[in-house]
Write an enzyme that holds these catalytic residues in place. Structure first.
Site, short mmCIF file in Angstrom:
data_model
loop_
_atom_site.label_atom_id
_atom_site.label_comp_id
_atom_site.label_asym_id
_atom_site.label_seq_id
_atom_site.Cartn_x
_atom_site.Cartn_y
_atom_site.Cartn_z
N GLY A 33 0.82 -1.20 0.00
CA GLY A 33 0.00 0.00 0.00
C GLY A 33 0.86 1.26 0.00
O GLY A 33 1.69 1.44 -0.87
N LYS B 91 3.72 24.26 -1.50
CA LYS B 91 5.17 24.32 -1.69
C LYS B 91 5.47 24.91 -3.06
O LYS B 91 5.06 24.37 -4.08
CB LYS B 91 5.78 22.91 -1.59
CG LYS B 91 7.25 22.84 -1.97
CD LYS B 91 7.76 21.41 -1.94
CE LYS B 91 9.17 21.30 -2.49
NZ LYS B 91 9.66 19.91 -2.46
#
Length: 346
Positions: A13, A79
């Site tokens: 995962g 960002k």
């Protein structure tokens, strides 16, 4: 005449596995394809506070997932740049930044390139990218990169985020698209006589067969390297940093829109601002500093007490596999390769 659906099995995962599951599920929506993700409930992810390039923005856009639907759930911030501190002491430059280039920079980036050319010719001209690129201005003034609908230019940006929470969010989204999730511990990989992978066997006694397999099992690369024997090519001779120590600190009162990378004695330290905390870490070479020394240096850099700091050690396998796709298996994420994230651009 019915046709048997193609069965794709994703082993592992985390952000790699669940991003893969989401992309395939959206691409093959309403097609005769079954996607199953097998994830161990006992193995944690590498997950620290991470930063991305604008590629992640395009991923969410392609998936049709709005920022307001995922950012708050994953403690994410914007960002626009990476700031490097202490990297050029000989040049008397305390810091410089690398902003992401946006469409608006069409009007200024040529001046930057011209100045870089003249600097190489020995002329004393300005060559700091943040003096020319719009995202450099946004970072300096701590402004959001989000623009109104009538703004005529595309602004590129990435995100800071909690990778564990992003994985959980993408898990729920993929299940909504029909991805089957199985919480199983893989113990064995069954192969056909021709070498193709046939099925995964679990400690819980379940057999998960498939037609195509995607290896998202992290550094252990359970399918591609351990089962199919694809060789790993180490970059150790050229990229020395192979370890990291991480330490969260409280969230900053004013959240910057850039990642900070500070040079230390045997590597560099990242600072990634999240809404609920600040992610910090020291990437270093174990050939030049011990784990204990690195932890102490990071704590001094952060100004925190080492005895009470929540320190965690990570080991990095730097390099890449010789083939990313072998037989009926494709490796994605850490299972196919990794280099130190010098610009914190996961």
């Amino acid at each position: 005449m019915s046709t048997k659906p193609l069965h794709v099995v994703i082993a592992g995962g985390g952000t790699a596995g669940w991003m893969t599951a989401n992309l395939l599920a959206k691409r093959w929506l309403n097609q005769p394809v079954t996607i199953t993700l097998v994830e161990s409930p006992d193995i944690g992810i590498i997950g620290v506070g991470e930063g991305s390039t604008p590629t992640l923005k395009r991923f969410f856009s392609d998936m049709g997932i709005a920022e307001q639907d995922w950012m708050s759930e994953c403690n994410a911030t914007y960002k626009v740049s990476i700031r490097f501190e202490g990297w050029s002491p000989g040049a008397n430059i305390p810091a410089y930044s690398h902003p992401f280039i946006s469409q608006l920079d069409t009007f200024s980036e040529r001046s930057f390139y011209v100045n870089c050319f003249h600097r190489r010719m020995g002329q004393d001209v300005t060559t700091r990218p943040d003096e020319f690129l719009f995202n450099g201005w946004l970072a300096k003034h701590q402004r959001s990169p989000v623009t109104p609908p009538n703004f005529p230019f595309r602004i590129e940006y990435g995100y800071h985020f909690d990778s564990g929470l992003v994985g959980e969010f993408l898990k729920r989204h993929a299940q909504g698209l029909g991805v089957i999730h199985k919480a199983l511990n893989i113990t064995d990989v069954e192969c056909h006589p021709n070498g193709d992978i046939a099925a995964l066997h679990s400690k819980e006694g379940e057999r998960v067969e498939g037609d195509f397999f995607i290896d998202c099992t992290g550094f252990q690369s359970l399918l591609l390297q351990k089962t199919l024997g694809v060789n790993f090519k180490s970059f150790k001779d050229n990229l020395f940093n192979d370890s990291a120590v991480v330490c969260p600190t409280p969230a900053q009162s004013e959240l910057p829109v850039e990642t900070r990378a500070t040079a230390l004695s045997a590597g560099w330290a990242w600072q990634i601002p999240l809404t609920n905390r600040t992610g910090n870490g020291y990437v270093y070479s174990s050939d030049f500093i011990s784990d204990e020394q690195a932890a102490s240096e990071l704590c001094r850099h952060l100004g925190v007490d080492e005895d009470s700091a929540a320190l965690r050690k990570l080991t990095m396998k730097v390099g890449q596999v010789e083939r990313h796709w072998a037989n009926n298996c494709l490796a994605v994420g850490l299972s196919q390769g990794f280099i130190e994230p010098l610009e914190a651009t996961a």
